[in-house]
Scaffold this motif. Structure first.
Motif, short mmCIF file in Angstrom:
data_model
loop_
_atom_site.label_atom_id
_atom_site.label_comp_id
_atom_site.label_asym_id
_atom_site.label_seq_id
_atom_site.Cartn_x
_atom_site.Cartn_y
_atom_site.Cartn_z
N GLU A 587 0.86 -1.20 0.18
CA GLU A 587 0.05 -0.10 -0.15
C GLU A 587 0.81 1.27 0.11
OE1 GLU A 587 -2.60 -0.49 3.25
OE2 GLU A 587 -3.71 -1.98 2.49
N GLN A 588 2.14 1.33 0.68
CA GLN A 588 2.93 2.44 0.76
C GLN A 588 3.69 2.77 -0.48
OE1 GLN A 588 5.35 2.26 4.20
NE2 GLN A 588 3.82 2.12 5.51
N VAL A 589 4.02 1.64 -1.24
CA VAL A 589 4.56 1.77 -2.21
C VAL A 589 4.01 1.67 -3.68
CG1 VAL A 589 6.65 1.02 -3.81
CG2 VAL A 589 6.80 0.94 -1.34
N GLY A 590 2.84 0.75 -3.71
CA GLY A 590 2.06 0.53 -4.73
C GLY A 590 2.61 -0.30 -5.91
N ALA A 591 3.62 -0.82 -5.77
CA ALA A 591 4.26 -1.95 -6.62
C ALA A 591 5.65 -2.36 -5.91
CB ALA A 591 4.65 -1.28 -7.88
N ASP A 592 6.14 -3.19 -6.47
CA ASP A 592 7.45 -3.65 -5.95
C ASP A 592 8.61 -2.48 -6.04
OD1 ASP A 592 6.80 -6.51 -5.27
OD2 ASP A 592 7.37 -7.00 -7.56
N TYR A 593 8.54 -1.76 -6.93
CA TYR A 593 9.36 -0.78 -7.06
C TYR A 593 8.69 0.50 -7.55
CZ TYR A 593 13.16 -3.79 -6.44
OH TYR A 593 14.00 -5.13 -5.91
N ARG A 594 8.80 1.87 -7.05
CA ARG A 594 8.34 2.94 -7.54
C ARG A 594 9.67 3.91 -7.93
NH1 ARG A 594 3.38 6.25 -5.60
NH2 ARG A 594 3.88 8.34 -6.53
N ILE A 595 9.74 4.40 -8.86
CA ILE A 595 10.53 5.42 -9.33
C ILE A 595 10.11 6.79 -9.79
CG2 ILE A 595 12.36 5.99 -11.02
CD1 ILE A 595 11.40 2.31 -10.67
N ASP A 596 10.46 7.95 -9.05
CA ASP A 596 9.53 9.11 -9.12
C ASP A 596 11.07 10.05 -9.40
OD1 ASP A 596 7.04 8.93 -8.18
OD2 ASP A 596 8.04 8.16 -6.27
N THR A 597 10.55 11.23 -10.39
CA THR A 597 11.64 12.02 -10.73
C THR A 597 11.34 13.31 -9.73
OG1 THR A 597 9.92 13.12 -12.19
CG2 THR A 597 11.37 11.67 -13.26
N ILE A 598 12.70 13.86 -9.24
CA ILE A 598 12.41 15.04 -8.29
C ILE A 598 12.62 16.23 -9.03
CG2 ILE A 598 13.85 16.12 -6.55
CD1 ILE A 598 15.07 13.39 -6.03
N SER A 599 13.07 16.33 -10.30
CA SER A 599 13.02 17.67 -10.87
C SER A 599 11.64 17.71 -11.71
CB SER A 599 14.07 17.85 -11.72
OG SER A 599 14.30 16.95 -12.72
N THR A 610 12.27 -3.92 -18.75
CA THR A 610 12.18 -5.25 -19.09
C THR A 610 13.34 -5.93 -19.46
OG1 THR A 610 11.24 -4.91 -21.09
CG2 THR A 610 9.66 -5.22 -19.37
N ALA A 611 14.42 -5.02 -19.82
CA ALA A 611 15.66 -5.46 -20.40
C ALA A 611 16.70 -5.97 -19.01
CB ALA A 611 16.47 -4.56 -21.08
N ILE A 612 16.12 -5.63 -18.00
CA ILE A 612 16.86 -6.13 -16.94
C ILE A 612 16.32 -7.65 -16.51
CG2 ILE A 612 17.28 -5.51 -14.33
CD1 ILE A 612 16.75 -2.61 -14.95
N SER A 758 11.83 -8.88 -8.47
CA SER A 758 12.43 -9.51 -7.41
C SER A 758 13.31 -8.59 -6.55
CB SER A 758 13.24 -10.78 -7.86
OG SER A 758 14.31 -10.32 -8.60
N ALA A 759 13.60 -9.08 -5.29
CA ALA A 759 14.27 -8.09 -4.24
C ALA A 759 15.82 -7.92 -4.50
CB ALA A 759 14.09 -8.84 -3.19
N ASP A 760 16.29 -8.48 -5.66
CA ASP A 760 17.77 -8.56 -6.10
C ASP A 760 18.10 -7.69 -7.14
OD1 ASP A 760 16.48 -10.09 -7.86
OD2 ASP A 760 18.22 -11.85 -7.47
N ILE A 761 16.97 -7.10 -7.66
CA ILE A 761 17.40 -6.06 -8.74
C ILE A 761 17.43 -4.61 -8.44
CG2 ILE A 761 16.12 -7.76 -10.35
CD1 ILE A 761 13.63 -5.77 -10.46
N GLU A 762 17.39 -4.19 -7.33
CA GLU A 762 17.36 -2.58 -6.77
C GLU A 762 18.52 -1.98 -7.55
OE1 GLU A 762 16.90 -0.06 -2.85
OE2 GLU A 762 16.72 -2.39 -2.97
N ALA A 763 19.75 -2.56 -7.27
CA ALA A 763 20.94 -1.73 -7.74
C ALA A 763 20.88 -1.59 -9.23
CB ALA A 763 22.05 -2.23 -7.14
N SER A 764 20.65 -2.62 -10.02
CA SER A 764 20.50 -2.66 -11.55
C SER A 764 19.35 -1.80 -12.03
CB SER A 764 20.34 -3.68 -12.08
OG SER A 764 19.42 -4.57 -11.48
#
Length: 816
Positions: A587-599, A610-612, A758-764
């Motif tokens: 509920e807090q994130v809305g998905a496994d990962y969320r990427i937002d632009t700051i500017s 999906t290439a990752i 999955s949980a191991d793709i955060e860095a890439s």
């Protein structure tokens, strides 16, 4: 005196009961240690929970800031005077706040200056000094700015204006900018920018005959080593450029760093300057025992300085900005919920301890029945026997209880607690009372009664006892139903402990025990009747002994049943907590990962996550936390706009607990004049409206301004919540595809990406998006889930139940 001698004579029987005496001493000492350690551990967990809550909040919410907009001039506006004023403000704070302050920062920011001939595109620059950044930035070119001693001239209002100054006569101010800012606006060390005060700045909003002008000399370019450091206070103005305008006509709003002494040359112009005094709180200097004093201190501070105000209202007034009260409120709710759950963990071992002590007392009295009857036959009164048992109980229980409390106070870390002392001492008194209570049935019988038949199995009972037992069973059933319906904590503003619901596992076990103890003599009798047909005596004597000593059998059964029920309830609680934390992370994130632009720049659709390896799906979205919102030209406010690629987003959350149910018209492609009052876009509106907003019904039309373009929308559905939207906000959900089709000045780039993986793709994953832009923020649901489990108040639930399970197993072994 004769009675004392008789009691002393009776106490000599302990010489022959050394094993049982040592068992009682060990049991009481261990129980006293457990119950005295409990409050100390809870206080330690509470302190850790408070500090964790403060650390997990942002710097703006965790710390204190006093700010004002002023036109101070002369000595009053010097940097030393401003810093001294902050010390005076600190003097008005309560001791609990002053002790917690670890660092003090001073900041001033000027109005905007419009660059006359910008290198790339339209540029505005504000000057700022922010203390405490020496260790947060590293020069890559040039040097840090210094004061030139020049002063900014006051604005001219048309009354005897002075002649226009020559460019060479304009005051010079040295500035330094970040490498990201320098690249965005196209400047380098040695460049000189001619700028004039922007009359449209919100702090001014008036026209001058001639605006003050100055020259900005770029003397240094720095890189930011720790962009998320506490000293930045959550602000990125000195790190990156805020880009506004449109794609065809972008506008850069930059902030440059100046020396603190530059303030002396700025205040004489009489223009407003925003000042801020920031007090960084060290969470380790606070504990849960200071909560009440901390709340009072913060409320008094809000009353003294005020907690709200616009830029216009800030003039000549000081406003407090902090989220400490909200953080404390969240902490108190979490602590109350944790205490409600842990109360069950405390009740279970308490009942087991009482049962174990009672069993030992019954065993002791059973062995003493012949000696007690002999003492009664020789003239000892019942009160003398009870008095001797009181002395014996205190002798066996008080010293080990005191020792257990002392060991807990020395060994278990935590603050000194009155509750710990009371519980430790109460264990000794309760144990002594249990021993006396176990002796009472034997000494109150007439002389010779103990030589008769053993107590009969409880096949028949008085009507009064049956009514009491039926009431206990009914209460247990009712409590179980209530516990299934609403849990241990009620849905109030602050969760609280409900003793009845917390005692439900014990009540249910007692209820089952009552029924079992009423039924178990029947199979025992049948077994005895069958054993009597055998030629040997051991089975029949054993079964008849069990049937004739119901009191000695009922307690072990009750202890074993209580352990089994407590174990089952523990597994349910642990599974429920784990499931709840997983749902909360979704509920807090809305998905496994969320990427937002700051500017203000959007995300390029050319990035393909999906290439990752490990990415199973993604969806873009346009998110605007404060989109202009209008209801039929009657009301203008802001609302949270959430416009995802609906089909893609439903695939992203397909394997999670979230569901994005949308009306069919929102999935249909639109074109032409869509988004106009004649053809509004279908949208989902929240049931909760913005402050002062009027409720909407299906079919009502409203307007949301998306990147400068008003777009008409029609209420297609009303929801309390929608995946990806922070809880508690008024929101509008639209389709990204429909918005892009209705946008007249394309492209309308998304601002957010939702990714399933999955949980191991955060860095890439972070590296892939940072290749496009360095100003992104990525949130991982997996990291949020781990952080929730590691939170002290949540981890305490699991640790508390595991610890009580070990204690329960020990008591069960004694009962066996």
């Amino acid at each position: 005196m004769r009675s004392l001698w008789a009691a002393a004579f009776l106490l000599r029987r302990l010489r022959g009961e050394t094993a049982i005496a040592l068992l009682i001493v060990t049991l009481v000492a261990a129980t006293s240690f457990v119950f005295a350690a409990g409050p100390r551990l809870l206080d330690r967990v509470s302190d850790d929970g408070l500090r964790h809550e403060l650390r997990s909040t942002g710097p703006v919410q965790r710390n204190l800031q006093l700010s004002t907009v002023s036109t101070l001039s002369g000595a009053e506006g010097s940097f030393d005077a401003i810093r001294s004023l902050g010390e005076d403000f600190e003097g008005e704070m309560a001791d609990v706040l002053r002790v917690a302050i670890d660092e003090r920062l001073v900041t001033f920011t000027t109005v905007r200056f419009h660059v006359a001939d910008p290198p790339i595109y339209d540029t505005y620059i504000s000057l700022r000094y922010q203390s405490g950044l020496d260790d947060e930035v590293e020069l890559t070119d040039g040097r840090m700015p210094a004061s030139t001693g020049d002063a900014l001239s006051p604005p001219s209002f048309g009354i005897n204006p002075s002649p226009d100054p020559e460019p060479g006569e304009l005051p010079v101010f040295e500035i330094a900018v970040s490498d990201a800012t320098a690249a965005e606006i196209g400047v380098a060390v040695g460049d000189v920018l001619l700028a004039a005060v922007d009359e449209s700045d919100p702090l001014i909003r008036r026209s001058f005959f001639r605006s003050p002008e100055a020259r900005f000399e770029v003397v240094g370019i720095y890189t930011v080593d720790q962009p998320d450091s506490e000293r930045w206070y959550g602000e990125r103005a000195l790190q990156v450029v805020n880009v506004g305008g449109t794609l065809d006509s972008p506008i850069a709003f930059a902030t440059a760093m100046v020396a603190p002494e530059t303030l002396d040359g700025l205040v004489d112009a009489g223009l407003p300057i925003r000042y801020a005094w920031r007090y960084l709180i060290e969470p380790d200097r606070l504990d849960a025992g200071q909560i009440d004093a901390l709340i009072v201190a913060l409320q008094r501070l809000e009353t003294t300085f005020g907690s709200t105000g616009t830029d216009a209202a800030l003039a000549n007034s000081v406003v407090l900005r902090t989220g400490l009260l909200d953080a404390i409120d969240r902490y108190q709710s979490q602590r109350a919920a944790t205490e409600a759950v842990l109360s069950v963990a405390a009740i279970g071992p308490f009942a087991l301890a009482a049962g174990a002590v009672g069993m030992i007392g019954i065993l002791l009295v059973s062995r003493r029945r012949p000696s007690l009857d002999l003492a009664r036959g020789r003239g000892a009164s019942g009160w003398l026997l009870i008095g001797a048992q009181v002395w014996e109980g205190l002798l066996l229980a008080a010293p080990p209880a005191l020792a257990g409390w002392a060991i807990a106070s020395l060994v278990v870390p935590g603050r000194a607690s009155t509750t710990s002392s009371l519980l430790g001492m109460s264990v000794g008194l309760a144990a002594a009372f249990a021993l006396v209570l176990a002796t009472w049935p034997a000494v109150r019988q007439p002389y010779g009664a103990a030589l008769g038949r053993d107590e009969a199995p409880p096949l028949r009972a008085s009507p009064r006892r049956l009514v009491l037992e039926a009431t206990a069973v009914l209460l247990a059933v009712s409590g179980t139903l209530l516990l299934r319906q609403r849990g241990l904590a009620l849905d109030d503003e602050v969760a609280h402990f409900d003793p009845f619901l917390a005692a439900v596992p014990v009540l249910a076990t007692v209820a089952v025990g009552i029924v079992l103890l009423r039924v178990y003599p029947l199979p025992i009798r049948v077994g005895g009747w069958l054993a009597a047909r055998r030629r040997d005596l051991v089975p029949v004597l054993g079964l008849r002994s069990v049937g004739r000593h119901a009191g000695a059998v009922s307690l072990p059964l009750l202890v074993l049943m209580l352990t089994a029920a407590f174990s089952a309830f523990t597994s349910v609680v642990m599974a429920t907590v784990d499931h709840g934390q997983a749902d909360a992370s979704w509920e807090q994130v809305g998905a496994d990962y969320r990427i937002d632009t700051i500017s203000g720049a959007g995300l390029s659709s050319r990035v393909d996550p999906t290439a990752i390896e490990g990415v199973d799906g993604f969806a873009y979205a346009l998110v605007d936390p404060s989109a202009p919102f209008t209801i039929q030209d009657r009301q203008r406010t802001s609302i949270y706009l959430h416009a995802p690629d609906l089909e893609g987003y439903r695939e992203v959350i397909a394997e999670g607990p979230l569901r994005a149910e949308v009306p069919e018209p929102m999935l249909t492609p639109s074109a032409g004049t869509a988004g106009t009052p004649e053809r509004p876009l279908p949208a989902i509106i929240s049931r909760r409206m913005p402050a002062g907003g009027q409720p909407l019904n299906p079919g009502d039309v409203f307007v949301v301004t998306v990147r400068g373009q008003p777009i008409s929308m029609e209420v297609a559905a009303i929801r309390n919540q929608f995946p990806g939207v922070p809880e508690g906000l008024a929101f509008v959900v639209s389709s990204l595809d429909q918005l892009q089709a209705a946008y007249r000045n394309p492209p309308l780039l998304p601002s957010t990406a939702f990714v399933r993986g999955s949980a191991d793709i955060e860095a890439s994953l972070a590296a892939t998006f940072r290749e496009q832009s360095t100003s992104i923020r990525m949130v991982s649901r997996h990291a949020r889930y781990r952080a929730m489990l590691d939170a002290p108040l949540v981890a305490a639930i699991g640790s508390g139940f595991r610890l009580t399970m070990l204690v329960s197993a020990a008591y069960t072994a004694i009962a066996g």
